[in-house]
Design a protein around this motif. Sequence first.
Motif, short mmCIF file in Angstrom:
data_model
loop_
_atom_site.label_atom_id
_atom_site.label_comp_id
_atom_site.label_asym_id
_atom_site.label_seq_id
_atom_site.Cartn_x
_atom_site.Cartn_y
_atom_site.Cartn_z
N ASN A 160 3.90 1.72 7.58
CA ASN A 160 3.20 2.34 6.34
C ASN A 160 2.58 3.67 6.64
OD1 ASN A 160 1.30 0.66 7.71
ND2 ASN A 160 -0.39 1.05 6.32
N GLY A 161 3.20 4.67 5.94
CA GLY A 161 2.93 6.02 6.28
C GLY A 161 3.59 6.71 7.62
N THR A 162 4.52 6.08 8.01
CA THR A 162 5.31 6.74 8.95
C THR A 162 6.79 6.37 9.04
OG1 THR A 162 3.53 6.51 10.73
CG2 THR A 162 5.79 7.05 11.57
N ASP A 163 7.62 7.43 8.71
CA ASP A 163 9.02 7.11 8.36
C ASP A 163 9.94 7.17 9.61
OD1 ASP A 163 8.79 9.66 9.13
OD2 ASP A 163 10.05 10.52 7.61
N GLY A 164 9.33 6.53 10.77
CA GLY A 164 10.37 6.56 11.97
C GLY A 164 9.51 6.60 13.12
N VAL A 165 10.25 6.87 14.23
CA VAL A 165 9.70 6.91 15.62
C VAL A 165 9.63 8.56 15.96
CG1 VAL A 165 10.07 6.42 17.98
CG2 VAL A 165 10.59 4.61 16.29
N TYR A 166 8.42 9.07 16.52
CA TYR A 166 8.50 10.31 16.65
C TYR A 166 8.03 10.55 18.22
CZ TYR A 166 8.05 11.71 11.71
OH TYR A 166 8.37 12.02 10.31
N ARG A 204 15.41 -5.54 23.25
CA ARG A 204 16.54 -4.85 24.17
C ARG A 204 17.53 -6.07 24.98
NH1 ARG A 204 14.70 -3.00 30.07
NH2 ARG A 204 14.87 -5.08 30.13
N ASP A 205 16.75 -7.01 25.41
CA ASP A 205 17.57 -8.35 26.25
C ASP A 205 18.61 -8.90 25.17
OD1 ASP A 205 16.39 -7.24 28.69
OD2 ASP A 205 14.81 -8.92 28.72
N HIS A 206 18.50 -8.90 24.09
CA HIS A 206 19.27 -9.68 23.11
C HIS A 206 20.08 -8.63 22.36
CE1 HIS A 206 17.81 -13.63 24.39
NE2 HIS A 206 16.84 -13.00 24.46
N ALA A 207 19.90 -7.35 22.49
CA ALA A 207 20.56 -6.35 21.85
C ALA A 207 20.43 -6.63 20.22
CB ALA A 207 22.09 -6.51 21.98
N LEU A 208 19.10 -6.49 19.88
CA LEU A 208 18.65 -6.92 18.33
C LEU A 208 18.42 -5.47 18.09
CD1 LEU A 208 17.72 -8.49 16.12
CD2 LEU A 208 15.37 -8.52 17.13
N PRO A 209 19.00 -4.71 17.17
CA PRO A 209 18.90 -3.55 16.62
C PRO A 209 17.56 -3.49 15.88
CG PRO A 209 21.10 -4.17 15.91
CD PRO A 209 20.26 -5.47 16.40
N LEU A 210 16.84 -2.49 15.88
CA LEU A 210 15.73 -2.28 15.42
C LEU A 210 15.66 -0.91 14.36
CD1 LEU A 210 13.18 -2.51 18.45
CD2 LEU A 210 13.83 -4.29 16.81
N HIS A 211 15.24 -1.08 13.07
CA HIS A 211 15.28 -0.27 12.05
C HIS A 211 13.58 0.20 11.81
CE1 HIS A 211 19.32 0.37 10.58
NE2 HIS A 211 19.43 -0.96 10.97
N VAL A 212 13.22 1.28 12.25
CA VAL A 212 11.68 1.58 12.08
C VAL A 212 11.82 2.57 10.88
CG1 VAL A 212 9.50 2.39 13.06
CG2 VAL A 212 11.43 1.36 14.45
N PHE A 213 10.87 2.21 9.85
CA PHE A 213 10.87 3.18 8.62
C PHE A 213 9.73 3.00 7.86
CE2 PHE A 213 11.68 -1.25 7.16
CZ PHE A 213 11.30 -1.36 5.92
N ASP A 214 9.59 3.84 6.67
CA ASP A 214 8.16 3.79 6.03
C ASP A 214 8.48 2.90 4.85
OD1 ASP A 214 5.94 4.19 4.80
OD2 ASP A 214 6.16 6.49 4.44
N ILE A 215 7.61 1.53 4.77
CA ILE A 215 7.86 0.65 3.97
C ILE A 215 7.25 1.54 2.28
CG2 ILE A 215 5.42 -0.35 4.22
CD1 ILE A 215 8.59 -2.10 3.08
#
Length: 235
Positions: A160-166, A204-215
Amino acid sequence: MYRRLVIKLSGQAIAGSAEFGFNSDSLTHLAREVIAVHETGVQVAVVVGGGNVFRGNRAEDWGIDRVEADNIGMLGTVINAVLLRGRLSALGAKNVRLMTAIPINNLAEPYIRLRALRHLEKGGIVLLACGNGQPFHTTDYPSVQRAIELSADALLVAKNGTDGVYDADPNQVATARRFDRLSYQEVIDKGLGVMDQSAFILARDHALPLHVFDIDHDGAAAAISSGAHIGTLIA
């Protein structure tokens, strides 16, 4: 387009601009975002945090041990999940299921993996509370764990309030740069605080994609579920 997603919602998102407590408008927004994802045809499970109620890392402040503090935090996730279930239903969502890692039979179903999968396959929205029922974890780890257990195509990490990884805190560093895409190793090498390290290593070990986004961005979660690139993708 994804077939099945897990969304990780923090308790802070329910509190809105406050550090603790509840905000009705924020709750409504979160419910609408979950419904929007579900309406794209994607199967949706939601792991709900409880930091707006109590944080386990505040045990020392309250003079209690960490296990008790984490137990209180897990109960906080149930409060948030019941609130979210109620708001989802009020907004017209059908077949909303609440499952908890600690049995609370009068309020929710116990989390049983195959039962959760069945609810998803039948089109239900599944809310997951109490983390994984164990202390010494934030809800980061259970969100990754549940996504892997439920064979989700990706985990949507709602901020909340951050639109990704910086590369630095954008609230403190004006020149902070947002990453569009990162590999798991780049996150580790750069020391980026995406989530708890144990949770990130599991992903990482299970190759799970992560989408980091602003809700807080209207429609972002639904757009991601339909294939749009929003925020930061880690894969």
